[in-house]
Design an enzyme around this catalytic site. Structure first.
Site, PDB file in Angstrom:
ATOM      1  N   HIS A 156      56.644  -2.486   5.191  1.00 30.18           N
ATOM      2  CA  HIS A 156      56.852  -2.542   6.636  1.00 30.18           C
ATOM      3  C   HIS A 156      55.547  -2.730   7.406  1.00 30.18           C
ATOM      4  O   HIS A 156      55.561  -2.855   8.627  1.00 30.18           O
ATOM      5  CB  HIS A 156      57.537  -1.266   7.134  1.00 30.18           C
ATOM      6  CG  HIS A 156      58.903  -1.057   6.567  1.00 30.18           C
ATOM      7  ND1 HIS A 156      59.873  -2.030   6.614  1.00 30.18           N
ATOM      8  CD2 HIS A 156      59.461   0.005   5.917  1.00 30.18           C
ATOM      9  CE1 HIS A 156      60.972  -1.574   6.019  1.00 30.18           C
ATOM     10  NE2 HIS A 156      60.744  -0.356   5.584  1.00 30.18           N
ATOM     11  N   ASP A 193      64.001  -3.365  -2.241  1.00 33.00           N
ATOM     12  CA  ASP A 193      64.120  -2.137  -1.484  1.00 33.00           C
ATOM     13  C   ASP A 193      65.316  -2.294  -0.538  1.00 33.00           C
ATOM     14  O   ASP A 193      65.648  -3.414  -0.143  1.00 33.00           O
ATOM     15  CB  ASP A 193      62.824  -1.928  -0.688  1.00 33.00           C
ATOM     16  CG  ASP A 193      62.761  -0.606   0.051  1.00 33.00           C
ATOM     17  OD1 ASP A 193      62.148   0.325  -0.483  1.00 33.00           O
ATOM     18  OD2 ASP A 193      63.322  -0.514   1.172  1.00 33.00           O
ATOM     19  N   HIS A 195      65.520  -1.692   2.490  1.00 28.32           N
ATOM     20  CA  HIS A 195      65.095  -2.117   3.819  1.00 28.32           C
ATOM     21  C   HIS A 195      64.440  -3.495   3.780  1.00 28.32           C
ATOM     22  O   HIS A 195      63.792  -3.851   2.799  1.00 28.32           O
ATOM     23  CB  HIS A 195      64.110  -1.102   4.413  1.00 28.32           C
ATOM     24  CG  HIS A 195      64.673   0.271   4.567  1.00 28.32           C
ATOM     25  ND1 HIS A 195      64.708   1.183   3.524  1.00 28.32           N
ATOM     26  CD2 HIS A 195      65.237   0.887   5.639  1.00 28.32           C
ATOM     27  CE1 HIS A 195      65.259   2.300   3.954  1.00 28.32           C
ATOM     28  NE2 HIS A 195      65.597   2.152   5.225  1.00 28.32           N
ATOM     29  N   ASP A 273      65.645   3.351  -2.826  1.00 25.13           N
ATOM     30  CA  ASP A 273      66.473   3.822  -1.718  1.00 25.13           C
ATOM     31  C   ASP A 273      67.837   3.142  -1.692  1.00 25.13           C
ATOM     32  O   ASP A 273      68.634   3.382  -0.779  1.00 25.13           O
ATOM     33  CB  ASP A 273      65.752   3.639  -0.377  1.00 25.13           C
ATOM     34  CG  ASP A 273      65.126   2.273  -0.206  1.00 25.13           C
ATOM     35  OD1 ASP A 273      65.347   1.405  -1.059  1.00 25.13           O
ATOM     36  OD2 ASP A 273      64.408   2.079   0.792  1.00 25.13           O
TER      37      ASP A 273
END
Length: 352
Positions: A156, A193, A195, A273
């Site tokens: 991120h 991931d 995200h 995750d």
């Protein structure tokens, strides 16, 4: 023609003068970790769901299972300011001297009230060490065929902005090092991931040397619609996606990637995750599903004869460490990685 003071030449000079690449003896395996990775300061870290001792527990499991000798783990150097400037701006790095900025990035508000010297030592120093691990992982992957940084994957964070527990853009930095030091000209990022990896997507928005495959839950953070424009292969899944559906989606995505791009290095962001019950990922993938996913990606790289480096990225349950360790054990059993080195009996003492 670029002048000696051009941004590209300054970046190249920084990379060539860095100490993050060093020779690793054959007795060491390309599993990169330092006890410094683990974040602990006064219990405040527990206010974020991320298990900030996950990295150490992964290695503890590998050592206790007899798969990894702790003496054979490769320890990286800390990324210096000059290393970080390979991607980051001075302005962004200066902003990390403000504890409030770091608190927002880590999503732990009380960090804002700590003296910045403590924040640097207890949080940013571990992150910088993990950046060093990601950079070294590319070199080892090129030399050995594979490498695993038991950390990193701060997808991120971009050159000018951190967020989502990601303070440094280790993926972007390690790729720029590979361009210069390893003479690599085509890199594929496989980001699995839960995200969206908006940081590296922004950093490589107009760089055709980098192909990004991102499979992510489109209903959760970061919702970065601008960055989504720069994903070469965008695969969106929804909250509640189950194991069978997810693995079929990954299979199909890897097949498209295989036909679309011919990389010289694969950077695999292997977040856990996606696990069923993860409070932030919101997917429903079983532990066996995660293990199978990782096997698929390593098989993809093996079949194409491409070096692969794996980063552990997100994963917000205590069970993540065990699943990652079990996945690494499976990769070893399937002979997709070689954990032997020149090691003897696995050690059990000492700090991990």
């Amino acid at each position: 023609m670029a002048t000696s003071s051009s941004p590209e030449n300054i970046r190249r000079t920084r990379i060539l003068s860095s100490k993050l690449y060093f020779d690793v003896p054959p007795s060491k395996v390309p599993v990169i970790y330092s006890s410094v990775y683990n974040i602990a300061f006064f219990g405040i870290e527990k206010l974020h769901p991320f298990d900030s001792s996950k990295w150490g527990r992964i290695c503890q499991f590998l050592v206790s299972e007899g798969v990894l000798d702790k003496k054979c783990i490769t320890e990286p150097e800390e990324a210096s300011k000059e290393d970080l400037l390979v991607v980051h701006s001075e302005k962004y790095l200066d902003s990390l001297q403000n504890s409030l900025t770091v608190a927002k990035i880590m999503e732990v508000p009380p960090v804002a009230m700590l003296p910045n010297c403590i924040v640097q030592r207890k949080a940013l120093y571990p992150f910088r060490k993990q950046v060093g691990g990601s950079v070294l992982a590319a070199k080892l992957a090129k030399e050995r065929g594979w490498a695993i940084n038991v950390g990193g994957g701060f997808h991120h964070c971009s050159a000018d902005k951190g967020g989502g527990f990601c303070a440094y853009a280790d993926i972007s930095i390690c790729i720029h090092f590979a361009f210069v030091q390893l003479k690599v000209s085509r890199v594929m990022i496989i980001d699995l991931d839960a995200h969206q990896g908006n940081g590296h997507e922004i950093d490589f928005a107009k760089d055709k040397r980098v192909y990004i495959l991102d499979v992510y839950n489109s209903e959760i953070y970061p919702g970065d619609y601008n960055a989504r424009r720069f994903i070469n292969q965008k695969v969106e899944v929804l909250s509640g996606t189950t194991t069978d559906v997810y693995l079929k989606t990954v299979d199909d995505a890897l097949e498209v990637a295989r036909r679309s791009f011919d990389p010289e290095l694969v950077v695999y962001n292997a977040g856990t995750d996606i696990l069923d019950g993860d409070p932030l990922g919101r997917l429903m993938i079983s532990p066996d599903g995660v293990i199978e996913r990782d096997e698929k990606v390593f098989t993809f790289a093996r079949e194409k004869g491409i070096p692969i480096l794996m980063l552990t990225s997100g994963g917000y349950m205590k069970s993540s460490a065990r699943v990652i360790a079990d996945s690494i054990i499976n990769l070893s059993r399937k002979q997709l990685i070689d954990m032997s080195g020149t090691q003897g009996t696995a050690g059990t003492g000492g700090q991990i």
